[in-house]
Design a protein around this motif. Structure first.
Motif, PDB file in Angstrom:
ATOM      1  N   ALA A   1       6.263   3.411   7.190  1.00 49.59           N
ATOM      2  CA  ALA A   1       6.272   4.882   6.681  1.00 49.59           C
ATOM      3  C   ALA A   1       7.491   5.577   7.151  1.00 49.59           C
ATOM      4  CB  ALA A   1       5.142   5.527   6.909  1.00 49.59           C
ATOM      5  N   LYS A   2       7.870   5.486   8.499  1.00 49.67           N
ATOM      6  CA  LYS A   2       9.074   5.987   9.139  1.00 49.67           C
ATOM      7  C   LYS A   2      10.252   5.522   8.651  1.00 49.67           C
ATOM      8  CE  LYS A   2       8.760   8.717  11.874  1.00 49.67           C
ATOM      9  NZ  LYS A   2       8.807  10.228  11.805  1.00 49.67           N
TER      10      LYS A   2
ATOM     11  N   ALA B   1       0.787  -1.119  -0.038  1.00 48.76           N
ATOM     12  CA  ALA B   1       0.167   0.122   0.259  1.00 48.76           C
ATOM     13  C   ALA B   1       0.887   1.290   0.054  1.00 48.76           C
ATOM     14  CB  ALA B   1      -0.866  -0.155   1.121  1.00 48.76           C
ATOM     15  N   LEU B   2       1.869   1.416   0.751  1.00 47.06           N
ATOM     16  CA  LEU B   2       2.593   2.634   0.886  1.00 47.06           C
ATOM     17  C   LEU B   2       3.629   2.727  -0.059  1.00 47.06           C
ATOM     18  CD1 LEU B   2       3.202   2.625   4.832  1.00 47.06           C
ATOM     19  CD2 LEU B   2       1.509   3.991   3.492  1.00 47.06           C
ATOM     20  N   TYR B   3       4.533   1.527  -0.289  1.00 48.38           N
ATOM     21  CA  TYR B   3       5.663   1.615  -1.265  1.00 48.38           C
ATOM     22  C   TYR B   3       5.409   1.223  -2.629  1.00 48.38           C
ATOM     23  CZ  TYR B   3       8.560   1.054   3.027  1.00 48.38           C
ATOM     24  OH  TYR B   3       9.166   1.293   4.398  1.00 48.38           O
TER      25      TYR B   3
ATOM     26  N   ARG C   1       4.479  13.316   3.752  1.00 49.24           N
ATOM     27  CA  ARG C   1       3.558  13.229   4.810  1.00 49.24           C
ATOM     28  C   ARG C   1       2.311  12.295   4.617  1.00 49.24           C
ATOM     29  NH1 ARG C   1       2.962  19.728   4.734  1.00 49.24           N
ATOM     30  NH2 ARG C   1       2.406  19.136   2.742  1.00 49.24           N
ATOM     31  N   VAL C   2       2.092  11.484   5.664  1.00 46.09           N
ATOM     32  CA  VAL C   2       0.892  10.448   5.454  1.00 46.09           C
ATOM     33  C   VAL C   2       0.026  10.622   6.419  1.00 46.09           C
ATOM     34  CG1 VAL C   2       0.889   7.739   5.218  1.00 46.09           C
ATOM     35  CG2 VAL C   2       3.121   8.958   4.540  1.00 46.09           C
ATOM     36  N   LEU C   3      -1.143  10.170   5.995  1.00 51.18           N
ATOM     37  CA  LEU C   3      -2.109   9.973   6.973  1.00 51.18           C
ATOM     38  C   LEU C   3      -2.635   8.548   7.015  1.00 51.18           C
ATOM     39  CD1 LEU C   3      -4.458  10.849   9.116  1.00 51.18           C
ATOM     40  CD2 LEU C   3      -5.780  11.240   7.015  1.00 51.18           C
ATOM     41  N   ILE C   4      -2.328   7.905   8.289  1.00 51.29           N
ATOM     42  CA  ILE C   4      -2.948   6.520   8.220  1.00 51.29           C
ATOM     43  C   ILE C   4      -3.831   6.381   9.261  1.00 51.29           C
ATOM     44  CG2 ILE C   4      -1.924   4.215   9.285  1.00 51.29           C
ATOM     45  CD1 ILE C   4       0.949   5.204   8.318  1.00 51.29           C
ATOM     46  N   HIS C   5      -5.309   5.583   8.705  1.00 51.76           N
ATOM     47  CA  HIS C   5      -6.212   5.485   9.644  1.00 51.76           C
ATOM     48  C   HIS C   5      -6.038   4.236  10.381  1.00 51.76           C
ATOM     49  CE1 HIS C   5      -8.907   8.561   8.357  1.00 51.76           C
ATOM     50  NE2 HIS C   5      -8.662   8.402   6.962  1.00 51.76           N
TER      51      HIS C   5
END
Length: 335
Positions: A167-168, A137-139, A149-153
């Motif tokens: 993400a970090k 999903a992220l990469y 900057r990422v928003l993760i629910h």
């Protein structure tokens, strides 16, 4: 061997421990016979139990996509593993092939990774599906870059708590939604830079305030439903949003279109469902890299609850409450 069989579609009570034949010892191929020590639970397990597997004609079924255990025997073509090796993997449990709520299973060596040495079998069994999901999903879907900057629910959940860390590791800044102070403390320990109490405040406005009104570069939706389309205004113009749930038919797309968002769907089960062996091998490669980070102390897997195999129904009941921090695991044998 003992295994938890899904004897019908329905409530957790359809999961029954029974004696079934052991899998055949692999001969003349690249398969591994694995003695399972632990199996991870995921929401897909409860969905398949309540709605039916992808292969309803093949019942009863053994659920469980995630497993960790010890190689007991190998086929003559196996090159990477030998008996005694500790492994973890995401394979089976969708209805066509045996899942991991059992004492033994057989998996092709190409789809297996070495278990991180520094963690327990329970932690290893909790990891594969959520690691692969968050990674893709992220990469891959979201194309996350350092400095974004990422928003993760639902950052305290199974996928969410891993996504924060990935993400970090990529060098991004992370904002995440949680429901309690306890979960806020948990996600801060994982590296979250900004915490949003979504029950007490408008998460969109909070994300906009965090980004000086611009919006996040990437939003990762692990909740679905209205949360998906309500997130659109929190993403910057020409930004990305990735969801692991199927968008509802009543999704309101207006803000996504106006902001020209790139929308991606993430289903890590696709390779298994479509028989994409190269992609399944890529999943094992993701697990190998993740194992390195885990052993370096840069990535953690949180197991909140452990149940013996015979209490799989209770584990499903707990998972369906939807309020779990981290993961739930079934313990099959002693480590």
């Amino acid at each position: 061997m003992k295994a938890v069989l899904m004897t019908a579609t329905g409530s957790p009570e359809v999961l029954q421990v029974q004696e079934v034949p052991n899998p055949a010892v692999p001969v003349g191929n690249t398969e591994l016979l694995i003695r399972l020590v632990a199996a991870g639970l995921n929401p897909i397990d409860t969905k398949l139990r309540s709605r039916g597997t992808f292969y309803p004609e093949q019942m009863p079924a053994i659920l469980g996509c995630d497993g960790a255990g010890v190689v007991e025997a190998v086929g003559t073509g196996v090159q990477r593993f030998r008996p005694g090796d500790e492994v973890y993997f995401c394979m089976g449990g969708l209805g066509a092939h045996q899942g991991n709520y059992a004492e033994y299973t057989v998996v092709n060596e190409r789809f297996v990774a070495r278990k991180p040495a520094s963690i327990s079998f329970a932690e290893a069994a909790a990891a594969p599906l959520v690691l692969i999901t968050a990674w893709e999903a992220l990469y891959e879907r979201g194309r996350l870059e350092p400095g974004e900057r990422v928003l993760i629910h639902a950052g305290a959940g199974g996928v969410g708590h891993v996504a924060i860390q990935l993400a970090k590791l990529k060098g991004a800044s992370v904002s995440t939604t949680v429901s309690s102070e306890e979960k806020a403390n948990f996600v801060k320990q994982l590296g979250a830079d900004h915490v949003i109490f979504y029950k007490q405040m408008d998460f969109v406005q909070a994300a906009l305030n965090w980004t000086n009104g611009e919006g996040v570069d990437l939003a990762f939706d692990t909740v679905g439903g209205e949360t998906f389309h309500k997130t659109f205004p929190a993403v910057r113009v020409y930004g990305d949003i990735v969801t692991i749930l199927e968008p509802n038919a009543n999704t309101i797309w207006k803000n996504a279109r106006i902001r020209n968002l790139r929308i991606s769907l993430e289903l890590m089960l696709t390779p298994a469902l479509l028989g994409l062996e190269q992609s399944l091998q890529h999943h094992a490669e993701i697990l190998e890299q993740s194992a390195n980070w885990i052993d370096q102390g840069r990535l953690k897997i949180h197991v909140s609850h452990k149940f013996p195999l015979k209490e799989a129904a209770k584990a499903h009941q707990l998972l369906e409450t939807g309020s779990i921090t981290g993961k739930i695991v079934l313990l099959i044998s002693d480590e």
